[in-house]
Design an enzyme around this catalytic site. Structure first.
Site, PDB file in Angstrom:
ATOM      1  CG  ASN A 122     -42.075  32.870 -29.163  1.00  0.00           C
ATOM      2  OD1 ASN A 122     -41.695  33.583 -28.233  1.00  0.00           O
ATOM      3  ND2 ASN A 122     -42.710  33.356 -30.226  1.00  0.00           N
ATOM      4  CG  ASP A 125     -45.222  29.235 -30.009  1.00  0.00           C
ATOM      5  OD1 ASP A 125     -44.657  29.078 -31.113  1.00  0.00           O
ATOM      6  OD2 ASP A 125     -45.506  30.370 -29.565  1.00  0.00           O
ATOM      7  CG  HIS A 151     -35.451  31.008 -24.618  1.00  0.00           C
ATOM      8  ND1 HIS A 151     -36.127  32.189 -24.401  1.00  0.00           N
ATOM      9  CD2 HIS A 151     -34.126  31.328 -24.511  1.00  0.00           C
ATOM     10  CE1 HIS A 151     -35.259  33.175 -24.190  1.00  0.00           C
ATOM     11  NE2 HIS A 151     -34.045  32.680 -24.259  1.00  0.00           N
ATOM     12  CB  CYS A 165     -33.917  11.571 -20.281  1.00  0.00           C
ATOM     13  SG  CYS A 165     -33.680  10.330 -18.996  1.00  0.00           S
ATOM     14  N   GLY A 179     -41.755  41.352 -31.864  1.00  0.00           N
ATOM     15  CA  GLY A 179     -42.564  40.964 -30.709  1.00  0.00           C
ATOM     16  C   GLY A 179     -41.779  40.484 -29.512  1.00  0.00           C
ATOM     17  CB  THR A 180     -38.675  40.008 -28.290  1.00  0.00           C
ATOM     18  OG1 THR A 180     -37.956  39.823 -27.056  1.00  0.00           O
ATOM     19  CG2 THR A 180     -37.758  40.645 -29.318  1.00  0.00           C
ATOM     20  CB  SER A 181     -40.101  43.047 -23.721  1.00  0.00           C
ATOM     21  OG  SER A 181     -39.563  41.924 -23.042  1.00  0.00           O
ATOM     22  CG  LEU A 216     -49.241  46.028 -29.723  1.00  0.00           C
ATOM     23  CD1 LEU A 216     -50.046  45.919 -31.012  1.00  0.00           C
ATOM     24  CD2 LEU A 216     -49.839  45.119 -28.664  1.00  0.00           C
ATOM     25  CB  ALA A 254     -46.948  40.280 -34.961  1.00  0.00           C
TER      26      ALA A 254
HETATM   27  N1  APR Z   1     -47.651  42.187 -32.121  1.00  0.00           N
HETATM   28  C1  APR Z   1     -46.384  42.580 -31.931  1.00  0.00           C
HETATM   29  N2  APR Z   1     -45.803  42.676 -30.719  1.00  0.00           N
HETATM   30  C2  APR Z   1     -46.570  42.382 -29.656  1.00  0.00           C
HETATM   31  C3  APR Z   1     -47.916  41.979 -29.761  1.00  0.00           C
HETATM   32  C4  APR Z   1     -48.461  41.888 -31.074  1.00  0.00           C
HETATM   33  N3  APR Z   1     -49.733  41.526 -31.299  1.00  0.00           N
HETATM   34  N4  APR Z   1     -48.399  41.779 -28.531  1.00  0.00           N
HETATM   35  C5  APR Z   1     -47.409  42.040 -27.671  1.00  0.00           C
HETATM   36  N5  APR Z   1     -46.281  42.402 -28.341  1.00  0.00           N
HETATM   37  C6  APR Z   1     -44.965  42.743 -27.808  1.00  0.00           C
HETATM   38  C7  APR Z   1     -45.001  43.514 -26.499  1.00  0.00           C
HETATM   39  O1  APR Z   1     -45.089  44.920 -26.748  1.00  0.00           O
HETATM   40  C8  APR Z   1     -43.668  43.111 -25.877  1.00  0.00           C
HETATM   41  O2  APR Z   1     -42.617  43.999 -26.264  1.00  0.00           O
HETATM   42  O3  APR Z   1     -44.319  41.528 -27.512  1.00  0.00           O
HETATM   43  C9  APR Z   1     -43.373  41.744 -26.479  1.00  0.00           C
HETATM   44  C10 APR Z   1     -43.472  40.591 -25.510  1.00  0.00           C
HETATM   45  O4  APR Z   1     -42.490  40.723 -24.539  1.00  0.00           O
HETATM   46  P1  APR Z   1     -42.290  39.626 -23.394  1.00  0.00           P
HETATM   47  O5  APR Z   1     -43.586  39.284 -22.787  1.00  0.00           O
HETATM   48  O6  APR Z   1     -41.220  40.114 -22.500  1.00  0.00           O
HETATM   49  O7  APR Z   1     -41.814  38.329 -24.209  1.00  0.00           O
HETATM   50  P2  APR Z   1     -40.365  37.993 -24.779  1.00  0.00           P
HETATM   51  O8  APR Z   1     -39.613  39.206 -25.126  1.00  0.00           O
HETATM   52  O9  APR Z   1     -40.536  36.945 -25.811  1.00  0.00           O
HETATM   53  O10 APR Z   1     -39.689  37.328 -23.494  1.00  0.00           O
HETATM   54  C11 APR Z   1     -38.377  36.826 -23.594  1.00  0.00           C
HETATM   55  O11 APR Z   1     -38.534  35.955 -21.377  1.00  0.00           O
HETATM   56  O12 APR Z   1     -39.641  34.880 -19.660  1.00  0.00           O
HETATM   57  C12 APR Z   1     -38.792  34.731 -20.709  1.00  0.00           C
HETATM   58  O13 APR Z   1     -38.218  32.717 -21.654  1.00  0.00           O
HETATM   59  C13 APR Z   1     -39.206  33.710 -21.726  1.00  0.00           C
HETATM   60  O14 APR Z   1     -38.619  33.638 -24.050  1.00  0.00           O
HETATM   61  C14 APR Z   1     -39.139  34.453 -23.033  1.00  0.00           C
HETATM   62  C15 APR Z   1     -38.224  35.622 -22.712  1.00  0.00           C
END
Ligand code: APR
Length: 235
Positions: free
Chosen positions: A91, A93, A108, A116, A175-177, A202, A219
């Site tokens: 993230n 943020d 990231h 710069c 919380g990552t896909s 989730l 989460a």
């Molecule tokens: N609690 C837990 N998990 C959650 C929640 C929640 N409240 N809401 C959503 N999720 C899960 C979803 O089920 C999904 O698996 O968070 C995941 C979000 O996945 P992505 O949107 O693909 O985000 P992320 O895995 O962080 O993406 C990786 O992709 O576009 C790039 O640079 C960007 O860092 C990012 C990277």
């Protein structure tokens, strides 16, 4: 600093309940913006103003969101087990640090920093990045970009993360896909080194089968319970 025993990878899902949109959920960021246009070096070369607008908007949003119980639980874990915990976040943020996490890698990059293109210096940057923005280091005008890692660019501090993964006992992804490498491959690295691997999401789907254990739920509920479990010695 000793090698961490616990490595936690976080993704957009940990910030979702703070009000930050994820990327690939329905109505996520990539449902509303073209990734090629706003998150690649080619997109920036083609239309820098569009890219700056996108990150300026996201940077402004950061000011109106707060860390949630999941960020706070991870900070608590680090405080309870000093030197043992490393959080690696995808993230951009700043919610982990605002919750109190200190041993933290923003692989990231960070919305709150600018890079710069003239001198290569990175600097804290909470305002909009505009054509008149001046680099605090070399004073070049209009050469700042967000200090975020775009598709096709190398994530930050991967050697350090690799070292941590090969030395840890527990790897958890929250919380990552698991759609984006190299982060999506961390579970295999940790597993190959003998760590217990746990996914918290989730909805555990797709890449969940690559973990030893899956914990399903929002989460803000599952992360505090998971931290309590580690601290009570049942991790
Ligand atoms: N609690 C837990 N998990 C959650 C929640 C929640 N409240 N809401 C959503 N999720 C899960 C979803 O089920 C999904 O698996 O968070 C995941 C979000 O996945 P992505 O949107 O693909 O985000 P992320 O895995 O962080 O993406 C990786 O992709 O576009 C790039 O640079 C960007 O860092 C990012 C990277």
């Amino acid at each position: 600093m000793p090698k961490p025993k616990i490595v936690i990878l976080t993704g957009a899902g940990i910030s979702a309940e703070s009000g930050v949109a994820t990327f690939r959920d329905p109505n996520g960021v990539w449902a509303n913006f073209d990734l090629e246009e706003v998150a690649t070096p080619q997109g920036f070369a083609c239309n820098p103003a569009k890219v700056q607008d996108f990150y300026n908007m996201r940077r402004r949003q950061m000011g109106s969101v707060e860390p949630n119980a999941a960020h706070q639980a991870l900070a608590r874990l680090e405080q309870a087990l000093p030197d043992e915990v490393l959080v690696v976040t995808q993230n951009i943020d700043d919610l982990h640090e605002r919750a109190g996490s200190r041993r933290l890698i923003h692989m990231h990059g960070e919305l709150g920093r600018a890079l710069c293109l003239a001198c290569g210096a990175g600097s804290p940057w909470m305002d909009d990045i505009a054509a008149q923005s001046k680099c605090p280091a070399c004073e070049a005008m209009g050469r700042l970009r967000p200090d975020v890692v775009w598709f096709g660019e190398m994530p930050y501090r991967m050697e350090e993360v690799g070292d941590a993964l090969t030395g840890c006992d527990l790897f958890a992804a929250i919380g990552t896909s698991g759609s984006v490498y190299p982060a999506a491959g961390f579970v295999e690295e940790a597993r190959a080194a003998g760590a217990l691997t746990i996914e918290l999401n989730l909805k555990c789907a797709g890449w969940a089968s690559r973990f030893d254990e899956q914990i399903e739920g929002p989460a803000t509920q599952v992360v505090p319970a998971f931290v309590e479990r580690i601290l009570s010695g049942k991790g």
